[in-house]
Design an enzyme around this catalytic site. Sequence first.
Site, PDB file in Angstrom:
ATOM      1  N   ASP A   1      -2.503  10.793  -1.741  1.00 41.19           N
ATOM      2  CA  ASP A   1      -2.480   9.785  -3.243  1.00 41.19           C
ATOM      3  C   ASP A   1      -3.117  10.080  -4.222  1.00 41.19           C
ATOM      4  O   ASP A   1      -3.181   9.605  -4.913  1.00 41.19           O
ATOM      5  CB  ASP A   1      -3.960   8.694  -2.437  1.00 41.19           C
ATOM      6  CG  ASP A   1      -3.535   7.540  -1.038  1.00 41.19           C
ATOM      7  OD1 ASP A   1      -2.736   8.306  -0.060  1.00 41.19           O
ATOM      8  OD2 ASP A   1      -2.843   6.618  -1.420  1.00 41.19           O
TER       9      ASP A   1
ATOM     10  N   ALA B   1       0.611   5.253  -2.053  1.00 42.75           N
ATOM     11  CA  ALA B   1       0.908   5.373  -3.453  1.00 42.75           C
ATOM     12  C   ALA B   1       1.486   5.254  -4.569  1.00 42.75           C
ATOM     13  O   ALA B   1       1.755   4.587  -4.870  1.00 42.75           O
ATOM     14  CB  ALA B   1       0.531   6.834  -3.791  1.00 42.75           C
TER      15      ALA B   1
ATOM     16  N   ARG C   1       0.277  -0.921   0.093  1.00 38.47           N
ATOM     17  CA  ARG C   1       0.245   0.061  -0.013  1.00 38.47           C
ATOM     18  C   ARG C   1       0.998   0.825   0.040  1.00 38.47           C
ATOM     19  O   ARG C   1       2.118   1.326   0.281  1.00 38.47           O
ATOM     20  CB  ARG C   1      -0.937   0.396   1.731  1.00 38.47           C
ATOM     21  CG  ARG C   1      -0.212  -0.439   2.642  1.00 38.47           C
ATOM     22  CD  ARG C   1      -0.164   0.101   3.132  1.00 38.47           C
ATOM     23  NE  ARG C   1       0.192   1.202   3.538  1.00 38.47           N
ATOM     24  CZ  ARG C   1       1.941   2.385   3.990  1.00 38.47           C
ATOM     25  NH1 ARG C   1       2.685   2.124   4.330  1.00 38.47           N
ATOM     26  NH2 ARG C   1       0.685   3.465   3.821  1.00 38.47           N
TER      27      ARG C   1
HETATM   28  O1  MRU Z   1      -4.235   3.233   2.394  1.00 41.58           O
HETATM   29  P1  MRU Z   1      -3.151   3.542   1.609  1.00 41.58           P
HETATM   30  O2  MRU Z   1      -2.141   3.154   3.660  1.00 41.58           O
HETATM   31  O3  MRU Z   1      -3.047   2.627   1.085  1.00 41.58           O
HETATM   32  O4  MRU Z   1      -2.738   4.984   2.028  1.00 41.58           O
HETATM   33  C1  MRU Z   1      -1.342   5.086   2.027  1.00 41.58           C
HETATM   34  C2  MRU Z   1      -1.207   6.513   2.350  1.00 41.58           C
HETATM   35  O5  MRU Z   1      -2.835   7.544   2.762  1.00 41.58           O
HETATM   36  C3  MRU Z   1       0.049   7.562   2.165  1.00 41.58           C
HETATM   37  O6  MRU Z   1      -0.258   8.872   3.231  1.00 41.58           O
HETATM   38  C4  MRU Z   1       0.017   7.814   0.803  1.00 41.58           C
HETATM   39  O7  MRU Z   1      -0.343   6.751  -0.067  1.00 41.58           O
HETATM   40  C5  MRU Z   1       0.785   8.907   0.342  1.00 41.58           C
HETATM   41  S1  MRU Z   1       2.381   7.086   0.565  1.00 41.58           S
HETATM   42  C6  MRU Z   1       3.849   7.999   0.240  1.00 41.58           C
END
Ligand code: MRU
Length: 323
Positions: free
Chosen positions: A224, A57, A55
């Site tokens: 994201d 982004a 997980r």
């Molecule tokens: O649901 P997730 O764990 O994939 O959410 C991740 C986030 O919200 C992060 O802050 C975002 O992807 C940036 S990661 C560098």
Amino acid sequence: MPLPLLEDSPIPPTIEWMGGHIRLIDQRRLPEDLVLLEVHSIEKLCELIFALAIRGAPALGAAGAMGVALASVQGRDLAEAASLLKATRPTAVNLAWGVDRALAAADPVAEAVRIAADDVAANQAIGGHGTAVVPDGARVLTHCNTGSLACVGWGTALGVIRSAHEAGRQPSVWVDETRPVLQGARLTAWELQQLGIPATLVVDSMAGSLMAAGEVDLAIVGADRIAANGDVANKIGTYSLAVLARYHDVPFYVAAPTSTIDSATPSGARIVVELRPDAEVVEIGGVRLAPEGVPAQNWAFDVTPTDLVTGYITEEGISTSVG
Ligand code: MRU
């Protein structure tokens, strides 16, 4: 295939192309166990993405590209693989971006490997630029996990903290636990321990009190999807932090690669927010805490208006706007 930029890192690459298959860290098992999974099918990769084994982004961008690479070496229908991958998580634009990049490439494998290497380089550039906003001894609040585990390596918002640490700024970190699935408590706290950066875990609802007490010098989060006008979709709770930061005059930075900027989406109002299973809210670590039958609402992300963002830190530098 080892990434040279990560050779000295105490944290292995989140995802790697292994010739004919994909290897990734199973983030569901951290912090107890550091387990690497070998992934040999698109269906398995999609299941792991949805289950949050991988997980964050930028990591999803690499996973999407490697998924298309896997489909290509297996002689599968690339358009079908692309739509399966894109359907797993709608908010992180990097996923669709990585899929489309590999799909458009003459050699999807080479493109996926390039995306992974570029991710680390971009994050280290983000860290280098971002160090400028981290004063000596800064107490930095962060949300979710934006470190090496959320990318192929290094990290975005956490990468800024890591770079500032390496530059001798001696930052310390307030780590939001990040309900419902605790990416802060499980992943960010673990990464900061591996890196030897002082970190203190807090419940999400303590952020306002910390700011009111003058205990937070700046907040840095990831993203994201950043709309063309600068509105930022990020882990649920980010918007509340941004409002609190504005009220308490705490600088609020968003660190993300330019691949997270979605110029096709004019504003945050058009960003699709992922709705995840109720189980993540009514349970913690598989243990049910809420009464049977109570409904739950589980928006995985929220949207922070650009007006609340002090600056955007990308691999290109720091700016008060995007585009
Ligand atoms: O649901 P997730 O764990 O994939 O959410 C991740 C986030 O919200 C992060 O802050 C975002 O992807 C940036 S990661 C560098």
